[in-house]
Design a protein around this motif. Structure first.
Motif, PDB file in Angstrom:
ATOM      1  N   ALA A   1       9.745  12.054  68.608  1.00  0.00           N
ATOM      2  CA  ALA A   1       9.563  11.677  67.206  1.00  0.00           C
ATOM      3  C   ALA A   1      10.643  12.244  66.293  1.00  0.00           C
ATOM      4  N   PHE A   2      11.303  13.326  66.718  1.00  0.00           N
ATOM      5  CA  PHE A   2      12.336  13.938  65.900  1.00  0.00           C
ATOM      6  C   PHE A   2      13.739  13.657  66.437  1.00  0.00           C
ATOM      7  N   GLY A   3      13.842  12.767  67.418  1.00  0.00           N
ATOM      8  CA  GLY A   3      15.153  12.414  67.945  1.00  0.00           C
ATOM      9  C   GLY A   3      15.733  13.441  68.898  1.00  0.00           C
ATOM     10  N   GLN A   4      14.870  14.270  69.534  1.00  0.00           N
ATOM     11  CA  GLN A   4      15.384  15.274  70.464  1.00  0.00           C
ATOM     12  C   GLN A   4      15.999  14.630  71.703  1.00  0.00           C
ATOM     13  N   ILE A   5      15.471  13.444  72.055  1.00  0.00           N
ATOM     14  CA  ILE A   5      15.898  12.746  73.259  1.00  0.00           C
ATOM     15  C   ILE A   5      16.288  11.336  72.840  1.00  0.00           C
ATOM     16  N   LEU A   6      16.984  10.633  73.708  1.00  0.00           N
ATOM     17  CA  LEU A   6      17.441   9.303  73.343  1.00  0.00           C
ATOM     18  C   LEU A   6      16.483   8.207  73.802  1.00  0.00           C
ATOM     19  N   LYS A   7      15.544   8.535  74.663  1.00  0.00           N
ATOM     20  CA  LYS A   7      14.579   7.569  75.137  1.00  0.00           C
ATOM     21  C   LYS A   7      13.300   8.321  75.455  1.00  0.00           C
ATOM     22  N   VAL A   8      12.167   7.676  75.565  1.00  0.00           N
ATOM     23  CA  VAL A   8      10.913   8.411  75.656  1.00  0.00           C
ATOM     24  C   VAL A   8      10.553   8.766  77.100  1.00  0.00           C
ATOM     25  N   PHE A   9       9.995   7.813  77.889  1.00  0.00           N
ATOM     26  CA  PHE A   9       9.499   8.204  79.206  1.00  0.00           C
ATOM     27  C   PHE A   9      10.481   7.916  80.329  1.00  0.00           C
ATOM     28  N   HIS A  10      11.649   7.383  80.027  1.00  0.00           N
ATOM     29  CA  HIS A  10      12.671   7.138  81.048  1.00  0.00           C
ATOM     30  C   HIS A  10      13.726   8.241  80.938  1.00  0.00           C
ATOM     31  N   PRO A  11      14.029   9.003  82.021  1.00  0.00           N
ATOM     32  CA  PRO A  11      15.022  10.076  81.938  1.00  0.00           C
ATOM     33  C   PRO A  11      16.343   9.569  81.386  1.00  0.00           C
ATOM     34  N   LYS A  12      16.846  10.247  80.388  1.00  0.00           N
ATOM     35  CA  LYS A  12      18.090   9.857  79.729  1.00  0.00           C
ATOM     36  C   LYS A  12      19.005  11.060  79.645  1.00  0.00           C
ATOM     37  N   GLU A  13      20.270  10.860  80.028  1.00  0.00           N
ATOM     38  CA  GLU A  13      21.211  11.976  79.997  1.00  0.00           C
ATOM     39  C   GLU A  13      21.519  12.366  78.560  1.00  0.00           C
ATOM     40  N   LEU A  14      21.529  13.680  78.316  1.00  0.00           N
ATOM     41  CA  LEU A  14      21.855  14.198  77.002  1.00  0.00           C
ATOM     42  C   LEU A  14      23.362  14.279  76.856  1.00  0.00           C
ATOM     43  N   ARG A  15      23.813  14.373  75.624  1.00  0.00           N
ATOM     44  CA  ARG A  15      25.234  14.574  75.398  1.00  0.00           C
ATOM     45  C   ARG A  15      25.609  15.925  75.995  1.00  0.00           C
ATOM     46  N   SER A  16      26.476  15.931  76.978  1.00  0.00           N
ATOM     47  CA  SER A  16      26.737  17.142  77.747  1.00  0.00           C
ATOM     48  C   SER A  16      27.900  17.974  77.224  1.00  0.00           C
ATOM     49  N   TYR A  17      28.544  17.522  76.176  1.00  0.00           N
ATOM     50  CA  TYR A  17      29.650  18.320  75.663  1.00  0.00           C
ATOM     51  C   TYR A  17      29.886  17.997  74.198  1.00  0.00           C
ATOM     52  N   VAL A  18      30.587  18.873  73.537  1.00  0.00           N
ATOM     53  CA  VAL A  18      31.043  18.637  72.181  1.00  0.00           C
ATOM     54  C   VAL A  18      32.529  18.938  72.131  1.00  0.00           C
ATOM     55  N   GLU A  19      33.207  18.279  71.212  1.00  0.00           N
ATOM     56  CA  GLU A  19      34.628  18.518  71.064  1.00  0.00           C
ATOM     57  C   GLU A  19      34.849  19.644  70.067  1.00  0.00           C
ATOM     58  N   ARG A  20      35.649  20.596  70.438  1.00  0.00           N
ATOM     59  CA  ARG A  20      35.976  21.679  69.538  1.00  0.00           C
ATOM     60  C   ARG A  20      37.391  22.137  69.849  1.00  0.00           C
ATOM     61  N   SER A  21      38.268  21.956  68.906  1.00  0.00           N
ATOM     62  CA  SER A  21      39.679  22.322  69.075  1.00  0.00           C
ATOM     63  C   SER A  21      40.266  21.661  70.306  1.00  0.00           C
TER      64      SER A  21
END
Length: 312
Positions: free
Chosen positions: A10-30
Protein backbone atom coordinates in the motif's frame (compact mmCIF):
# COMPACT_ATOMS: atom_id res chain seq x y z
CA UNK A 1 22.98 -10.44 -4.14
CA UNK A 2 19.67 -9.77 -5.84
CA UNK A 3 16.62 -9.08 -3.70
CA UNK A 4 12.98 -9.87 -4.53
CA UNK A 5 9.90 -8.65 -2.67
CA UNK A 6 6.25 -9.64 -2.46
CA UNK A 7 3.28 -8.96 -0.18
CA UNK A 8 1.62 -5.82 1.20
CA UNK A 9 2.31 -2.85 -1.05
CA UNK A 10 0.00 0.00 0.00
CA UNK A 11 2.96 2.35 0.50
CA UNK A 12 4.88 1.32 -2.61
CA UNK A 13 7.50 -0.76 -0.77
CA UNK A 14 7.35 -3.36 -3.54
CA UNK A 15 6.58 -3.13 -7.23
CA UNK A 16 4.02 -5.93 -7.32
CA UNK A 17 1.90 -7.64 -4.67
CA UNK A 18 1.87 -11.47 -4.58
CA UNK A 19 4.25 -12.15 -7.49
CA UNK A 20 7.99 -11.96 -6.52
CA UNK A 21 9.46 -8.83 -8.08
CA UNK A 22 13.11 -7.85 -8.12
CA UNK A 23 13.89 -4.67 -6.21
CA UNK A 24 16.13 -1.96 -7.54
CA UNK A 25 19.50 -3.45 -6.63
CA UNK A 26 21.69 -0.41 -6.97
CA UNK A 27 21.79 3.36 -6.97
CA UNK A 28 24.06 5.65 -8.89
CA UNK A 29 26.39 7.76 -6.83
CA UNK A 30 29.40 9.54 -8.29
CA UNK A 31 29.26 7.14 -11.19
CA UNK A 32 29.47 4.05 -8.94
CA UNK A 33 27.02 1.32 -8.02
CA UNK A 34 26.19 0.54 -4.41
CA UNK A 35 24.84 -3.00 -4.43
CA UNK A 36 22.13 -4.01 -2.00
CA UNK A 37 23.36 -6.47 0.64
CA UNK A 38 20.62 -6.36 3.27
CA UNK A 39 16.95 -5.45 3.58
CA UNK A 40 15.25 -4.28 6.75
CA UNK A 41 11.47 -4.44 6.41
CA UNK A 42 8.88 -2.42 8.32
CA UNK A 43 5.19 -1.52 8.09
CA UNK A 44 5.32 1.31 5.56
CA UNK A 45 8.78 1.25 4.01
CA UNK A 46 11.84 -0.85 3.34
CA UNK A 47 15.39 0.21 4.19
CA UNK A 48 18.34 -1.11 2.21
CA UNK A 49 21.90 -1.37 3.47
CA UNK A 50 24.45 -0.89 0.70
CA UNK A 51 28.10 -1.92 0.80
CA UNK A 52 31.08 -0.21 -0.80
CA UNK A 53 31.10 0.39 -4.53
CA UNK A 54 34.28 0.24 -6.59
CA UNK A 55 35.14 3.87 -5.92
CA UNK A 56 33.12 4.43 -2.73
CA UNK A 57 34.70 3.67 0.62
CA UNK A 58 31.80 4.48 2.93
CA UNK A 59 28.69 2.53 3.83
CA UNK A 60 25.42 4.19 2.85
CA UNK A 61 22.00 3.47 4.31
CA UNK A 62 19.10 4.35 2.05
CA UNK A 63 15.37 4.35 2.68
CA UNK A 64 13.52 3.14 -0.40
CA UNK A 65 9.83 3.96 -0.53
CA UNK A 66 7.33 6.01 -2.51
CA UNK A 67 5.93 8.07 0.36
CA UNK A 68 5.51 11.78 -0.25
CA UNK A 69 6.23 12.93 3.29
CA UNK A 70 5.00 16.47 2.75
CA UNK A 71 1.77 15.34 1.08
CA UNK A 72 0.74 13.12 4.01
CA UNK A 73 1.49 15.67 6.68
CA UNK A 74 5.04 14.85 7.71
CA UNK A 75 7.46 17.51 8.88
CA UNK A 76 11.22 17.42 9.12
CA UNK A 77 13.04 17.57 12.43
CA UNK A 78 16.75 17.56 13.17
CA UNK A 79 18.04 15.60 16.16
CA UNK A 80 20.16 17.86 18.43
CA UNK A 81 23.81 17.48 17.57
CA UNK A 82 23.18 15.47 14.39
CA UNK A 83 22.89 17.03 10.91
CA UNK A 84 20.27 14.47 9.84
CA UNK A 85 16.72 15.47 8.94
CA UNK A 86 14.20 12.93 10.21
CA UNK A 87 10.59 12.73 9.00
CA UNK A 88 8.02 13.10 11.79
CA UNK A 89 4.25 13.12 11.88
CA UNK A 90 2.95 16.61 12.61
CA UNK A 91 3.17 17.08 16.36
CA UNK A 92 5.73 14.30 16.73
CA UNK A 93 8.89 14.69 18.73
CA UNK A 94 12.30 13.13 19.38
CA UNK A 95 13.11 12.42 23.02
CA UNK A 96 16.60 13.71 23.94
CA UNK A 97 16.91 11.25 26.86
CA UNK A 98 18.97 8.07 26.37
CA UNK A 99 17.11 4.79 25.77
CA UNK A 100 15.80 2.79 28.72
CA UNK A 101 18.51 0.39 29.88
CA UNK A 102 18.13 -2.67 32.05
CA UNK A 103 20.90 -5.28 32.28
CA UNK A 104 20.09 -8.97 31.93
CA UNK A 105 21.23 -11.61 34.37
CA UNK A 106 25.03 -12.11 34.29
CA UNK A 107 24.61 -15.74 33.16
CA UNK A 108 22.62 -14.64 30.08
CA UNK A 109 25.10 -13.95 27.30
CA UNK A 110 23.00 -13.19 24.24
CA UNK A 111 23.83 -14.32 20.72
CA UNK A 112 20.72 -12.81 19.12
CA UNK A 113 17.38 -11.26 20.05
CA UNK A 114 14.05 -11.14 18.22
CA UNK A 115 11.07 -8.97 19.12
CA UNK A 116 7.39 -9.73 18.51
CA UNK A 117 4.41 -7.46 18.97
CA UNK A 118 4.63 -7.72 22.76
CA UNK A 119 7.15 -10.45 23.51
CA UNK A 120 10.85 -11.16 23.11
CA UNK A 121 12.91 -14.26 22.38
CA UNK A 122 16.62 -14.48 23.15
CA UNK A 123 19.16 -17.00 21.91
CA UNK A 124 22.12 -17.41 24.27
CA UNK A 125 25.65 -18.26 23.15
CA UNK A 126 25.14 -21.77 24.56
CA UNK A 127 22.14 -22.29 22.24
CA UNK A 128 19.47 -22.02 24.95
CA UNK A 129 16.25 -20.10 24.23
CA UNK A 130 14.69 -17.59 26.64
CA UNK A 131 11.39 -15.75 26.23
CA UNK A 132 9.46 -13.10 28.13
CA UNK A 133 6.65 -10.58 27.68
CA UNK A 134 3.01 -11.18 26.73
CA UNK A 135 2.00 -14.84 26.64
CA UNK A 136 -1.70 -14.64 25.71
CA UNK A 137 -1.23 -16.61 22.47
CA UNK A 138 1.29 -19.16 23.74
CA UNK A 139 4.10 -17.23 22.05
CA UNK A 140 6.47 -17.72 25.02
CA UNK A 141 6.53 -21.51 24.65
CA UNK A 142 6.20 -22.31 28.38
CA UNK A 143 3.03 -24.38 27.98
CA UNK A 144 0.61 -21.74 29.25
CA UNK A 145 -0.87 -18.38 28.33
CA UNK A 146 0.58 -16.33 31.17
CA UNK A 147 3.04 -13.47 30.72
CA UNK A 148 6.60 -13.32 32.02
CA UNK A 149 8.35 -10.20 33.30
CA UNK A 150 11.81 -11.79 33.29
CA UNK A 151 13.57 -13.94 30.69
CA UNK A 152 12.64 -17.58 31.27
CA UNK A 153 14.28 -20.53 29.58
CA UNK A 154 12.07 -22.56 27.24
CA UNK A 155 12.37 -25.86 29.08
CA UNK A 156 10.99 -27.97 26.21
CA UNK A 157 14.08 -27.04 24.19
CA UNK A 158 16.59 -27.49 27.00
CA UNK A 159 19.56 -29.63 25.98
CA UNK A 160 19.00 -29.04 22.25
CA UNK A 161 21.29 -26.20 21.09
CA UNK A 162 19.58 -23.76 18.73
CA UNK A 163 21.27 -21.74 16.01
CA UNK A 164 18.59 -19.19 15.07
CA UNK A 165 15.45 -17.62 16.56
CA UNK A 166 12.72 -15.45 15.03
CA UNK A 167 9.36 -14.11 16.06
CA UNK A 168 6.24 -12.81 14.39
CA UNK A 169 3.45 -10.79 15.90
CA UNK A 170 2.24 -13.57 18.19
CA UNK A 171 4.30 -16.62 17.27
CA UNK A 172 7.91 -17.77 17.66
CA UNK A 173 10.22 -20.17 15.84
CA UNK A 174 13.76 -21.47 16.18
CA UNK A 175 16.17 -23.70 14.29
CA UNK A 176 18.30 -26.39 15.94
CA UNK A 177 21.96 -26.95 15.14
CA UNK A 178 20.83 -29.93 13.08
CA UNK A 179 18.46 -27.88 10.92
CA UNK A 180 15.19 -28.88 12.61
CA UNK A 181 12.42 -26.29 12.90
CA UNK A 182 10.48 -25.72 16.12
CA UNK A 183 7.34 -23.54 16.23
CA UNK A 184 4.94 -22.25 18.89
CA UNK A 185 2.36 -19.54 19.52
CA UNK A 186 -0.66 -18.39 17.51
CA UNK A 187 -1.69 -20.42 14.45
CA UNK A 188 -4.89 -18.64 13.39
CA UNK A 189 -3.61 -18.13 9.83
CA UNK A 190 -1.54 -21.32 9.67
CA UNK A 191 1.65 -19.37 10.32
CA UNK A 192 3.10 -22.25 12.37
CA UNK A 193 2.63 -24.72 9.53
CA UNK A 194 0.14 -26.67 11.67
CA UNK A 195 -3.51 -27.48 10.76
CA UNK A 196 -5.68 -24.37 11.09
CA UNK A 197 -9.46 -24.64 11.52
CA UNK A 198 -9.99 -21.19 10.00
CA UNK A 199 -8.27 -22.24 6.75
CA UNK A 200 -10.08 -25.59 6.70
CA UNK A 201 -13.45 -23.87 6.98
CA UNK A 202 -12.58 -21.60 4.09
CA UNK A 203 -12.21 -24.61 1.78
CA UNK A 204 -14.63 -27.13 3.27
CA UNK A 205 -18.05 -27.54 1.69
CA UNK A 206 -19.76 -28.39 4.97
CA UNK A 207 -17.47 -27.66 7.94
CA UNK A 208 -20.15 -28.58 10.47
CA UNK A 209 -20.56 -32.09 9.14
CA UNK A 210 -19.42 -34.70 11.67
CA UNK A 211 -16.89 -37.36 10.67
CA UNK A 212 -18.38 -40.76 9.84
CA UNK A 213 -17.47 -43.91 11.76
CA UNK A 214 -13.95 -44.99 10.91
CA UNK A 215 -12.90 -41.54 9.63
CA UNK A 216 -10.04 -39.71 11.29
CA UNK A 217 -10.85 -36.69 13.41
CA UNK A 218 -8.77 -33.78 12.16
CA UNK A 219 -6.84 -32.06 14.93
CA UNK A 220 -6.74 -28.29 14.53
CA UNK A 221 -4.35 -26.05 16.45
CA UNK A 222 -5.25 -22.46 17.20
CA UNK A 223 -2.61 -21.97 19.88
CA UNK A 224 0.52 -24.10 20.28
CA UNK A 225 1.68 -23.19 23.79
CA UNK A 226 4.94 -25.16 23.74
CA UNK A 227 7.52 -25.83 20.98
CA UNK A 228 6.50 -28.38 18.36
CA UNK A 229 8.88 -29.98 15.88
CA UNK A 230 7.56 -29.14 12.42
CA UNK A 231 7.75 -31.97 9.91
CA UNK A 232 8.64 -30.34 6.59
CA UNK A 233 7.84 -32.33 3.44
CA UNK A 234 9.97 -33.22 1.56
CA UNK A 235 12.47 -33.60 4.38
CA UNK A 236 15.16 -30.92 4.44
CA UNK A 237 17.33 -28.88 6.79
CA UNK A 238 16.36 -25.29 7.60
CA UNK A 239 19.21 -22.78 7.45
CA UNK A 240 17.54 -19.47 8.29
CA UNK A 241 14.05 -18.20 9.03
CA UNK A 242 12.02 -15.03 9.42
CA UNK A 243 8.48 -14.23 10.58
CA UNK A 244 5.88 -11.66 9.68
CA UNK A 245 2.76 -10.81 11.62
CA UNK A 246 0.90 -13.91 10.38
CA UNK A 247 3.32 -15.72 8.11
CA UNK A 248 6.66 -17.52 8.24
CA UNK A 249 9.35 -17.98 5.58
CA UNK A 250 12.44 -20.19 5.69
CA UNK A 251 15.50 -20.94 3.56
CA UNK A 252 16.45 -24.61 3.25
CA UNK A 253 19.87 -26.24 2.85
CA UNK A 254 18.97 -26.74 -0.84
CA UNK A 255 18.63 -22.92 -1.09
CA UNK A 256 14.90 -23.03 -1.68
CA UNK A 257 12.37 -20.73 -0.03
CA UNK A 258 9.47 -22.17 1.98
CA UNK A 259 6.53 -20.01 3.06
CA UNK A 260 3.38 -20.60 5.11
CA UNK A 261 0.61 -18.50 6.64
CA UNK A 262 -1.53 -15.67 5.38
CA UNK A 263 -1.99 -15.16 1.62
CA UNK A 264 -0.13 -12.64 -0.61
CA UNK A 265 3.10 -12.36 1.36
CA UNK A 266 3.94 -16.04 0.72
CA UNK A 267 5.14 -15.57 -2.86
CA UNK A 268 3.05 -18.45 -4.21
CA UNK A 269 1.45 -16.09 -6.77
CA UNK A 270 -1.95 -16.57 -5.16
CA UNK A 271 -3.96 -14.96 -2.36
CA UNK A 272 -4.77 -18.30 -0.73
CA UNK A 273 -3.52 -18.84 2.83
CA UNK A 274 -1.65 -22.05 3.68
CA UNK A 275 -1.11 -24.03 6.88
CA UNK A 276 1.52 -26.33 5.36
CA UNK A 277 4.93 -25.00 4.25
CA UNK A 278 5.31 -24.98 0.49
CA UNK A 279 8.26 -24.15 -1.72
CA UNK A 280 8.05 -20.86 -3.58
CA UNK A 281 8.26 -22.24 -7.10
CA UNK A 282 9.12 -18.90 -8.72
CA UNK A 283 12.76 -19.14 -7.61
CA UNK A 284 13.05 -22.80 -8.59
CA UNK A 285 11.61 -22.08 -12.03
CA UNK A 286 14.07 -19.23 -12.51
CA UNK A 287 16.94 -21.48 -11.31
CA UNK A 288 17.72 -19.07 -8.49
CA UNK A 289 19.38 -19.99 -5.19
CA UNK A 290 17.71 -18.31 -2.22
CA UNK A 291 20.28 -17.51 0.48
CA UNK A 292 18.41 -15.22 2.87
CA UNK A 293 14.90 -14.08 3.78
CA UNK A 294 13.57 -11.08 5.70
CA UNK A 295 9.88 -10.72 6.59
CA UNK A 296 8.09 -7.50 7.30
CA UNK A 297 4.75 -7.54 9.10
CA UNK A 298 2.84 -8.15 5.84
CA UNK A 299 5.50 -8.71 3.18
CA UNK A 300 8.59 -10.77 2.41
CA UNK A 301 11.99 -10.05 0.88
CA UNK A 302 14.20 -12.86 -0.40
CA UNK A 303 17.86 -12.67 -1.46
CA UNK A 304 19.24 -14.85 -4.24
CA UNK A 305 22.89 -15.63 -4.81
CA UNK A 306 24.95 -14.37 -7.70
CA UNK A 307 24.18 -16.09 -10.98
CA UNK A 308 27.51 -17.91 -11.06
CA UNK A 309 26.74 -19.69 -7.77
CA UNK A 310 25.07 -23.01 -8.54
CA UNK A 311 22.36 -24.48 -6.32
CA UNK A 312 23.06 -27.85 -4.72
Amino acid sequence: MRWFGFGFNAFGQILKVFHPKELRSYVERSGCCLKTSRISASWSRRASLHLDGECVREIATLTLCKLDLNRIGYTSCCFPGYPLNLPLVTGGYIAPKPPFYRPLSPHLTAKSLALGAKHAILLSVSGAVYTWGLGSHGQLGHGGLTSEEEPRVVEALWGMPMSCVATGGWHSVCISDGGDLYVWGWNESGQLGLPSRALCQDTASSPSEKPQDGEKHEVFISIQAFPALLDVTPSCEIRTISCGSRHTAAVTSEKSLLAVGEYGQLGHQTLISLDEPQRVEFFKEQQMCVVDVVCGAWNTFAAVAKEEVACS
